[in-house]
Design a protein around this motif. Structure first.
Motif, short mmCIF file in Angstrom:
data_model
loop_
_atom_site.label_atom_id
_atom_site.label_comp_id
_atom_site.label_asym_id
_atom_site.label_seq_id
_atom_site.Cartn_x
_atom_site.Cartn_y
_atom_site.Cartn_z
N LEU A 1 0.82 -1.21 0.00
CA LEU A 1 0.00 0.00 0.00
C LEU A 1 0.86 1.26 0.00
N GLY A 2 1.92 1.27 0.79
CA GLY A 2 2.77 2.46 0.88
C GLY A 2 3.51 2.74 -0.40
N SER A 3 4.04 1.70 -1.05
CA SER A 3 4.78 1.91 -2.30
C SER A 3 3.85 2.32 -3.43
N ALA A 4 2.57 1.96 -3.34
CA ALA A 4 1.60 2.32 -4.38
C ALA A 4 1.09 3.75 -4.20
N THR A 5 0.70 4.10 -2.99
CA THR A 5 0.08 5.41 -2.76
C THR A 5 1.09 6.53 -2.59
N LYS A 6 2.25 6.21 -1.97
CA LYS A 6 3.33 7.19 -1.78
C LYS A 6 2.86 8.43 -1.02
N LEU A 7 2.04 8.23 0.01
CA LEU A 7 1.47 9.34 0.76
C LEU A 7 1.94 9.31 2.21
N ALA A 8 1.88 10.48 2.88
CA ALA A 8 2.43 10.61 4.22
C ALA A 8 1.53 10.05 5.31
N GLY A 9 0.25 9.86 5.01
CA GLY A 9 -0.69 9.46 6.05
C GLY A 9 -0.66 8.00 6.40
N GLU B 1 5.84 9.47 1.38
CA GLU B 1 5.78 10.71 0.62
C GLU B 1 7.09 11.48 0.66
N GLU B 2 7.95 11.14 1.62
CA GLU B 2 9.22 11.84 1.75
C GLU B 2 10.40 10.99 1.30
N CYS B 3 10.12 9.84 0.67
CA CYS B 3 11.18 8.96 0.16
C CYS B 3 11.58 9.37 -1.25
N LYS B 4 12.85 9.21 -1.53
CA LYS B 4 13.35 9.54 -2.87
C LYS B 4 12.78 8.59 -3.90
N ARG B 5 12.75 7.29 -3.59
CA ARG B 5 12.15 6.28 -4.47
C ARG B 5 11.26 5.38 -3.61
N PRO B 6 10.03 5.82 -3.34
CA PRO B 6 9.18 5.07 -2.41
C PRO B 6 8.86 3.65 -2.84
N SER B 7 8.80 3.39 -4.14
CA SER B 7 8.48 2.04 -4.59
C SER B 7 9.58 1.05 -4.23
N ARG B 8 10.79 1.55 -3.99
CA ARG B 8 11.91 0.70 -3.56
C ARG B 8 12.16 0.84 -2.06
N ALA B 9 12.16 2.08 -1.56
CA ALA B 9 12.55 2.34 -0.18
C ALA B 9 11.56 1.76 0.82
N LYS C 1 1.63 -0.47 -13.05
CA LYS C 1 2.07 0.89 -12.75
C LYS C 1 1.58 1.33 -11.38
N ILE C 2 0.41 0.87 -11.00
CA ILE C 2 -0.18 1.26 -9.72
C ILE C 2 0.43 0.46 -8.58
N ARG C 3 0.78 -0.78 -8.83
CA ARG C 3 1.24 -1.68 -7.77
C ARG C 3 2.68 -2.11 -8.02
N PRO C 4 3.66 -1.27 -7.68
CA PRO C 4 5.07 -1.62 -7.92
C PRO C 4 5.57 -2.77 -7.06
N PHE C 5 4.93 -3.00 -5.90
CA PHE C 5 5.29 -4.13 -5.04
C PHE C 5 4.03 -4.94 -4.79
N VAL C 6 4.13 -6.26 -4.96
CA VAL C 6 2.97 -7.14 -4.78
C VAL C 6 3.30 -8.13 -3.67
N SER C 7 2.56 -8.08 -2.58
CA SER C 7 2.79 -9.02 -1.48
C SER C 7 2.23 -10.40 -1.82
N PRO C 8 2.86 -11.46 -1.34
CA PRO C 8 2.47 -12.82 -1.73
C PRO C 8 1.29 -13.35 -0.91
N LEU C 9 0.72 -14.45 -1.41
CA LEU C 9 -0.29 -15.23 -0.70
C LEU C 9 -1.54 -14.43 -0.33
N GLN C 10 -1.83 -13.42 -1.12
CA GLN C 10 -3.05 -12.66 -0.89
C GLN C 10 -4.21 -13.32 -1.64
#
Length: 463
Positions: free
Chosen positions: A69-77, A217-225, A385-394
């Motif tokens: 969720l965090g890598s997809a939305t990239k928001l501070a909340g 939201e404050e990460c340089k590359r949130p999809s990785r960080a 594009k929306i989901r750069p990281f996909v968690s398993p076994l969902q």
């Protein structure tokens, strides 16, 4: 609900994976220096082991959900924004307040412990002034910017975790004598009901790790960080929890509830004292102090981001949504953490404050995987594009995490039933109030404008 509220600059995007690790582990590691051992008083060593494994399983799943969720939305909340986007305004306000209360209460508890440690070292000091000084200092550090705050957290957390590692290997390599037979003494003093009751303290090992994703939201590359820092943090805590349980149980008696591990205030430090090695005693004393400070520091960061997000979307006054023109921090939201933390700290009921934090966290652990389930339904897996990281076994592990969170919450009836009832009523009122106030905005949400995503189909957003 999501209109622009200020023309001030946005949050600065400079954080890297080690900052995410420092935020998550920095908040949580204090729970391995103290608090977790109350599982032993309820359920013995077996209860502590069960609580660690059950809570650890839940937090691994929560970390995976938060990473996606965090890598997809990239928001501070963090959890607030996930609930706002994928569940609704009532759930968003409830979880936003829960995150805020969870971390504010933890900050207050950490500051009080730092003050008690300082008083033990320098008896002339008073607890309340030191508590106030700790809260004020950490508020100022976060006011000056997130990079300085989390860089400080990285070094303090690394030293504290290194102290656990050195302590563990010093024992296993014979620097001092271990007593593994302690693991089998008083292993289950209160029977099966004790094992179940011990679960209420299981979250101490990992409470707050989901907050690592709140700096997306404050990460340089949130999809990785975010995924890298979040998962590295969870692995760190699992290793630390296992080492802590083994080394403390091998040194402190668990079969004497009135004197042993189950009632220790600083179990790692007291275990170091039992070892009789002065260097380790000093190292664990320093580690205990640093981990309390780093936890409180991370709590200021996360609670202010949750309040900032609530303000930005008009759930609370948008006066708090300002970003400092020089330091690029949500400085008004940061400053506002100070009076609330002081109010908690000066209430004098430390266990009640901590319990409210745990209930607030468990509410988040129900809504985080539920938000992921809704997210996946609205935006299927083929939209890479929306989901750069996909968690398993969902989705199965999300359902499992929800069941664990509700189960652990139910164990609070053993000792804290009124806290549990009050917290649930508080968040239920918040849910209905904000749902009715903001439901119109949810229907008008423009995914393309707000997130850069295509609008989900009507079929995907049906309840």
């Amino acid at each position: 609900m999501t209109d622009e509220v200020t023309e001030s600059p946005g949050l600065v995007k400079t954080l890297r994976p080690y900052h995410v690790w420092a935020l998550g582990v920095g908040i949580v590691l204090v729970g391995e220096f103290m608090g977790w051992n109350f599982t032993v008083a309820k359920g013995g060593i077996l209860g502590a082991l069960l609580a660690m494994l059950v809570a650890g399983t839940m937090y691994v799943i929560i970390s995976l959900c938060a990473s996606e969720l965090g890598s997809a939305t990239k928001l501070a909340g963090g959890p607030y924004d996930w609930a706002r986007l994928f569940v609704g305004p009532g759930a968003a306000a409830s979880v936003g307040l829960a995150v805020y209360m969870e971390f504010i209460a933890l900050e207050a508890a950490d500051a009080i412990v730092v003050a008690f440690i300082a008083q033990e070292l320098f008896p002339q000091l008073q607890v309340f002034p030191v508590t106030l000084l700790v809260i004020a200092t950490l508020t100022f550090i976060n006011y000056r910017g997130v990079v300085a705050a989390l860089t400080l957290n990285f070094f303090m957390t690394a030293i504290a975790f290194l102290a656990i590692i050195l302590f563990f290997f010093s024992g296993t390599f014979g620097v001092f004598e271990l007593h593994p037979e302690n693991l089998f003494q008083g292993a289950m003093p209160n029977g099966m009901i004790g094992l179940f009751a011990a679960l209420q303290f299981g979250p101490w090992f990992f409470l707050g790790i989901e907050g690592a994703a709140m700096c997306a939201e404050e990460c340089k590359r949130p999809s990785r960080a975010v995924p890298l820092g979040q998962q590295a943090g969870m692995i760190t805590l699992l290793v630390g929890a296992a080492m802590t349980l083994f080394i403390c149980a091998s040194l402190l008696p668990s079969s004497i509830p009135a004197e042993g591990l189950g009632v220790s205030v600083y179990p790692l430090f007291e275990a170091a004292q039992v070892s009789g090695v002065p260097v380790l005693v000093a190292l664990l004393a320093i580690g205990t102090l640093l981990t309390c400070i780093s936890s409180a520091n991370g709590c200021v960061c996360d609670s202010s981001r949750s309040w900032f997000a609530l303000s930005r979307d008009h759930f609370v006054s948008n006066w708090f949504a300002s970003v400092h023109p020089k330091y690029q921090s949500p400085y008004k939201a940061v400053i506002f953490t100070m009076p609330i933390a002081i109010a908690f700290a000066f209430s004098g009921y430390l266990d009640q404050v901590i319990t409210f934090s745990i209930v607030s966290g468990l509410l988040c652990y129900v809504l985080i995987p539920f938000s992921l389930l809704r997210f996946r339904k609205m935006f299927p897996s083929h939209i890479n594009k929306i989901r750069p990281f996909v968690s398993p076994l969902q989705p199965w592990i999300s359902y499992f995490a929800i069941i664990i969170a509700i189960t652990i919450m139910s164990t609070l009836f053993w000792g804290y039933r009124y806290n549990l009832i009050f917290a649930l009523v508080f968040y239920l009122i918040a849910y209905f109030y904000f749902h009715n106030k903001h439901k119109k905005h949810q229907k008008e949400f423009d995914w393309q404008r707000e997130m850069g995503w295509p609008n989900p189909s009507h079929h995907n957003i049906e309840e």
